[in-house]
Design a protein around this motif. Sequence first.
Motif, short mmCIF file in Angstrom:
data_model
loop_
_atom_site.label_atom_id
_atom_site.label_comp_id
_atom_site.label_asym_id
_atom_site.label_seq_id
_atom_site.Cartn_x
_atom_site.Cartn_y
_atom_site.Cartn_z
N GLU A 38 0.84 -1.19 0.00
CA GLU A 38 0.00 0.00 0.00
C GLU A 38 0.88 1.24 0.00
N PRO A 39 0.40 2.33 -0.59
CA PRO A 39 1.20 3.55 -0.62
C PRO A 39 1.41 4.12 0.79
N ILE A 40 2.54 4.75 0.97
CA ILE A 40 2.89 5.35 2.26
C ILE A 40 2.79 6.87 2.12
N MET A 41 2.19 7.50 3.12
CA MET A 41 2.08 8.96 3.11
C MET A 41 3.47 9.59 3.08
N SER A 42 3.57 10.72 2.42
CA SER A 42 4.81 11.48 2.48
C SER A 42 4.97 12.02 3.90
N GLU A 43 6.17 12.45 4.22
CA GLU A 43 6.39 12.99 5.56
C GLU A 43 5.51 14.23 5.79
N ARG A 44 5.35 15.03 4.79
CA ARG A 44 4.50 16.22 4.91
C ARG A 44 3.04 15.84 5.19
N GLU A 45 2.53 14.85 4.45
CA GLU A 45 1.16 14.39 4.67
C GLU A 45 1.00 13.81 6.07
#
Length: 63
Positions: A38-45
């Motif tokens: 599954e995709p991982i959120m960016s650090e900003r998100e």
Amino acid sequence: MGRVAAIARQIGWYWGSLMGDNHYRRYVEHHRQTHPGEPIMSEREYWRMRHDATEANPNTRCC
């Protein structure tokens, strides 16, 4: 000198934990283990999500 360096690393780890420096890294490790593929959120998100959750429920804050 090795003992002093080890103590300095421990203090650095503790301080980083208190300040949240390793929260995103722990999130990524957990997400990869529990939700592979599954995709991982960016650090900003990630930080935006945490901030929004705290604003929605201010009782979760420590101060």
